[in-house]
Design a protein around this motif. Structure first.
Motif, PDB file in Angstrom:
ATOM      1  N   LEU A 191       0.827  -1.205   0.000  1.00 45.47           N
ATOM      2  CA  LEU A 191       0.000   0.000   0.000  1.00 45.47           C
ATOM      3  C   LEU A 191       0.863   1.258   0.000  1.00 45.47           C
ATOM      4  CD1 LEU A 191      -2.775  -1.089   2.520  1.00 45.47           C
ATOM      5  CD2 LEU A 191      -2.955  -0.912   0.043  1.00 45.47           C
ATOM      6  N   TYR A 192       1.927   1.244   0.790  1.00 38.97           N
ATOM      7  CA  TYR A 192       2.849   2.377   0.847  1.00 38.97           C
ATOM      8  C   TYR A 192       3.516   2.599  -0.515  1.00 38.97           C
ATOM      9  CZ  TYR A 192       6.938   5.146   2.069  1.00 38.97           C
ATOM     10  OH  TYR A 192       7.909   6.109   2.100  1.00 38.97           O
ATOM     11  N   LEU A 193       3.960   1.523  -1.144  1.00 32.43           N
ATOM     12  CA  LEU A 193       4.606   1.636  -2.453  1.00 32.43           C
ATOM     13  C   LEU A 193       3.645   2.179  -3.505  1.00 32.43           C
ATOM     14  CD1 LEU A 193       6.856  -1.529  -2.693  1.00 32.43           C
ATOM     15  CD2 LEU A 193       7.598   0.831  -2.725  1.00 32.43           C
ATOM     16  N   ASN A 194       2.392   1.730  -3.469  1.00 37.75           N
ATOM     17  CA  ASN A 194       1.402   2.229  -4.423  1.00 37.75           C
ATOM     18  C   ASN A 194       1.238   3.740  -4.292  1.00 37.75           C
ATOM     19  OD1 ASN A 194       0.757  -0.097  -5.791  1.00 37.75           O
ATOM     20  ND2 ASN A 194      -0.868  -0.661  -4.382  1.00 37.75           N
ATOM     21  N   LYS A 195       1.194   4.207  -3.049  1.00 34.95           N
ATOM     22  CA  LYS A 195       1.040   5.645  -2.808  1.00 34.95           C
ATOM     23  C   LYS A 195       2.247   6.410  -3.349  1.00 34.95           C
ATOM     24  CE  LYS A 195       0.267   8.921   0.936  1.00 34.95           C
ATOM     25  NZ  LYS A 195       0.139   9.093   2.383  1.00 34.95           N
ATOM     26  N   LYS A 196       3.458   5.915  -3.065  1.00 37.27           N
ATOM     27  CA  LYS A 196       4.674   6.572  -3.531  1.00 37.27           C
ATOM     28  C   LYS A 196       4.766   6.545  -5.065  1.00 37.27           C
ATOM     29  CE  LYS A 196       7.569   8.052  -1.289  1.00 37.27           C
ATOM     30  NZ  LYS A 196       7.799   9.417  -0.825  1.00 37.27           N
ATOM     31  N   ILE A 197       4.366   5.430  -5.678  1.00 30.89           N
ATOM     32  CA  ILE A 197       4.416   5.302  -7.133  1.00 30.89           C
ATOM     33  C   ILE A 197       3.493   6.330  -7.790  1.00 30.89           C
ATOM     34  CG2 ILE A 197       3.776   3.781  -9.050  1.00 30.89           C
ATOM     35  CD1 ILE A 197       4.948   1.467  -7.333  1.00 30.89           C
ATOM     36  N   LYS A 198       2.309   6.542  -7.223  1.00 32.75           N
ATOM     37  CA  LYS A 198       1.392   7.543  -7.770  1.00 32.75           C
ATOM     38  C   LYS A 198       1.988   8.943  -7.685  1.00 32.75           C
ATOM     39  CE  LYS A 198      -2.933   5.150  -6.898  1.00 32.75           C
ATOM     40  NZ  LYS A 198      -4.192   5.141  -6.147  1.00 32.75           N
ATOM     41  N   ILE A 199       2.621   9.254  -6.557  1.00 34.65           N
ATOM     42  CA  ILE A 199       3.230  10.573  -6.380  1.00 34.65           C
ATOM     43  C   ILE A 199       4.356  10.777  -7.389  1.00 34.65           C
ATOM     44  CG2 ILE A 199       4.624  11.966  -4.804  1.00 34.65           C
ATOM     45  CD1 ILE A 199       2.985  10.693  -2.503  1.00 34.65           C
ATOM     46  N   ILE A 200       5.206   9.776  -7.540  1.00 30.53           N
ATOM     47  CA  ILE A 200       6.335   9.875  -8.469  1.00 30.53           C
ATOM     48  C   ILE A 200       5.848   9.969  -9.909  1.00 30.53           C
ATOM     49  CG2 ILE A 200       8.343   8.641  -9.373  1.00 30.53           C
ATOM     50  CD1 ILE A 200       8.774   7.556  -6.533  1.00 30.53           C
ATOM     51  N   THR A 201       4.821   9.211 -10.247  1.00 33.03           N
ATOM     52  CA  THR A 201       4.279   9.238 -11.604  1.00 33.03           C
ATOM     53  C   THR A 201       3.734  10.620 -11.940  1.00 33.03           C
ATOM     54  OG1 THR A 201       3.734   6.896 -11.444  1.00 33.03           O
ATOM     55  CG2 THR A 201       2.651   8.139 -13.178  1.00 33.03           C
ATOM     56  N   ASN A 202       3.017  11.216 -10.990  1.00 36.24           N
ATOM     57  CA  ASN A 202       2.498  12.569 -11.220  1.00 36.24           C
ATOM     58  C   ASN A 202       3.642  13.571 -11.378  1.00 36.24           C
ATOM     59  OD1 ASN A 202      -0.176  11.833 -11.202  1.00 36.24           O
ATOM     60  ND2 ASN A 202      -0.393  12.101  -9.006  1.00 36.24           N
ATOM     61  N   HIS A 203       4.685  13.404 -10.606  1.00 34.44           N
ATOM     62  CA  HIS A 203       5.852  14.279 -10.717  1.00 34.44           C
ATOM     63  C   HIS A 203       6.493  14.145 -12.105  1.00 34.44           C
ATOM     64  CE1 HIS A 203       9.600  16.318  -9.722  1.00 34.44           C
ATOM     65  NE2 HIS A 203      10.238  15.276 -10.225  1.00 34.44           N
ATOM     66  N   LEU A 204       6.589  12.916 -12.584  1.00 30.88           N
ATOM     67  CA  LEU A 204       7.240  12.685 -13.875  1.00 30.88           C
ATOM     68  C   LEU A 204       6.393  13.189 -15.046  1.00 30.88           C
ATOM     69  CD1 LEU A 204       8.914   9.212 -13.371  1.00 30.88           C
ATOM     70  CD2 LEU A 204      10.042  11.414 -13.682  1.00 30.88           C
ATOM     71  N   LYS A 205       5.086  13.289 -14.857  1.00 25.32           N
ATOM     72  CA  LYS A 205       4.252  13.868 -15.906  1.00 25.32           C
ATOM     73  C   LYS A 205       4.589  15.342 -16.107  1.00 25.32           C
ATOM     74  CE  LYS A 205       0.345  10.740 -15.466  1.00 25.32           C
ATOM     75  NZ  LYS A 205      -1.057  10.588 -15.021  1.00 25.32           N
ATOM     76  N   GLN A 206       4.934  16.017 -15.017  1.00 30.89           N
ATOM     77  CA  GLN A 206       5.290  17.435 -15.073  1.00 30.89           C
ATOM     78  C   GLN A 206       6.751  17.630 -15.482  1.00 30.89           C
ATOM     79  OE1 GLN A 206       3.291  20.202 -13.749  1.00 30.89           O
ATOM     80  NE2 GLN A 206       1.521  18.851 -13.829  1.00 30.89           N
ATOM     81  N   ASN A 207       7.636  16.723 -15.053  1.00 33.04           N
ATOM     82  CA  ASN A 207       9.080  16.853 -15.266  1.00 33.04           C
ATOM     83  C   ASN A 207       9.594  15.620 -16.011  1.00 33.04           C
ATOM     84  OD1 ASN A 207       9.419  19.258 -13.409  1.00 33.04           O
ATOM     85  ND2 ASN A 207       8.545  17.759 -12.014  1.00 33.04           N
ATOM     86  N   GLN A 208       9.435  15.634 -17.301  1.00 32.21           N
ATOM     87  CA  GLN A 208       9.729  14.451 -18.102  1.00 32.21           C
ATOM     88  C   GLN A 208      11.207  14.102 -18.162  1.00 32.21           C
ATOM     89  OE1 GLN A 208       7.933  15.215 -21.870  1.00 32.21           O
ATOM     90  NE2 GLN A 208       5.849  15.032 -21.068  1.00 32.21           N
ATOM     91  N   HIS A 209      12.075  15.052 -17.929  1.00 30.76           N
ATOM     92  CA  HIS A 209      13.512  14.795 -18.060  1.00 30.76           C
ATOM     93  C   HIS A 209      14.200  14.611 -16.715  1.00 30.76           C
ATOM     94  CE1 HIS A 209      13.415  15.411 -22.333  1.00 30.76           C
ATOM     95  NE2 HIS A 209      12.693  16.494 -22.139  1.00 30.76           N
ATOM     96  N   ASP A 210      13.439  14.285 -15.691  1.00 24.37           N
ATOM     97  CA  ASP A 210      13.997  14.038 -14.358  1.00 24.37           C
ATOM     98  C   ASP A 210      14.369  12.554 -14.285  1.00 24.37           C
ATOM     99  OD1 ASP A 210      14.708  13.932 -11.750  1.00 24.37           O
ATOM    100  OD2 ASP A 210      12.853  14.776 -10.958  1.00 24.37           O
ATOM    101  N   TYR A 211      15.568  12.246 -14.742  1.00 27.25           N
ATOM    102  CA  TYR A 211      15.981  10.852 -14.875  1.00 27.25           C
ATOM    103  C   TYR A 211      16.267  10.195 -13.532  1.00 27.25           C
ATOM    104  CZ  TYR A 211      16.240  12.186 -19.722  1.00 27.25           C
ATOM    105  OH  TYR A 211      15.925  12.655 -20.960  1.00 27.25           O
ATOM    106  N   ASN A 212      16.681  10.975 -12.550  1.00 24.20           N
ATOM    107  CA  ASN A 212      16.925  10.410 -11.230  1.00 24.20           C
ATOM    108  C   ASN A 212      15.617   9.909 -10.614  1.00 24.20           C
ATOM    109  OD1 ASN A 212      18.507   9.729  -8.991  1.00 24.20           O
ATOM    110  ND2 ASN A 212      17.908  11.616  -7.939  1.00 24.20           N
TER     111      ASN A 212
END
Length: 56
Positions: free
Chosen positions: A14-35
């Protein structure tokens, strides 16, 4: 499952799912954030391992 329970596989999943959603939303805004993309891949791999252990 207790509120502070973070050791069980289900709580970790459950914790990983929450973190994955947050990171995915971040990557939608910042496509070149490779780290962050690398962190996402690690979290997805960990999620896959937890699901595999739950199915045993």
């Amino acid at each position: 499952m207790k509120k502070l329970d973070t050791g069980s596989n289900l709580a970790q999943l459950l914790y990983l799912n929450k973190k994955i959603k947050i990171i995915t939303n971040h990557l939608k805004q910042n496509q070149h954030d490779y780290n962050t993309y690398r962190i996402l891949i690690k979290k997805l791999t960990k999620k896959k391992q937890i699901i595999k252990s739950l199915l045993k």
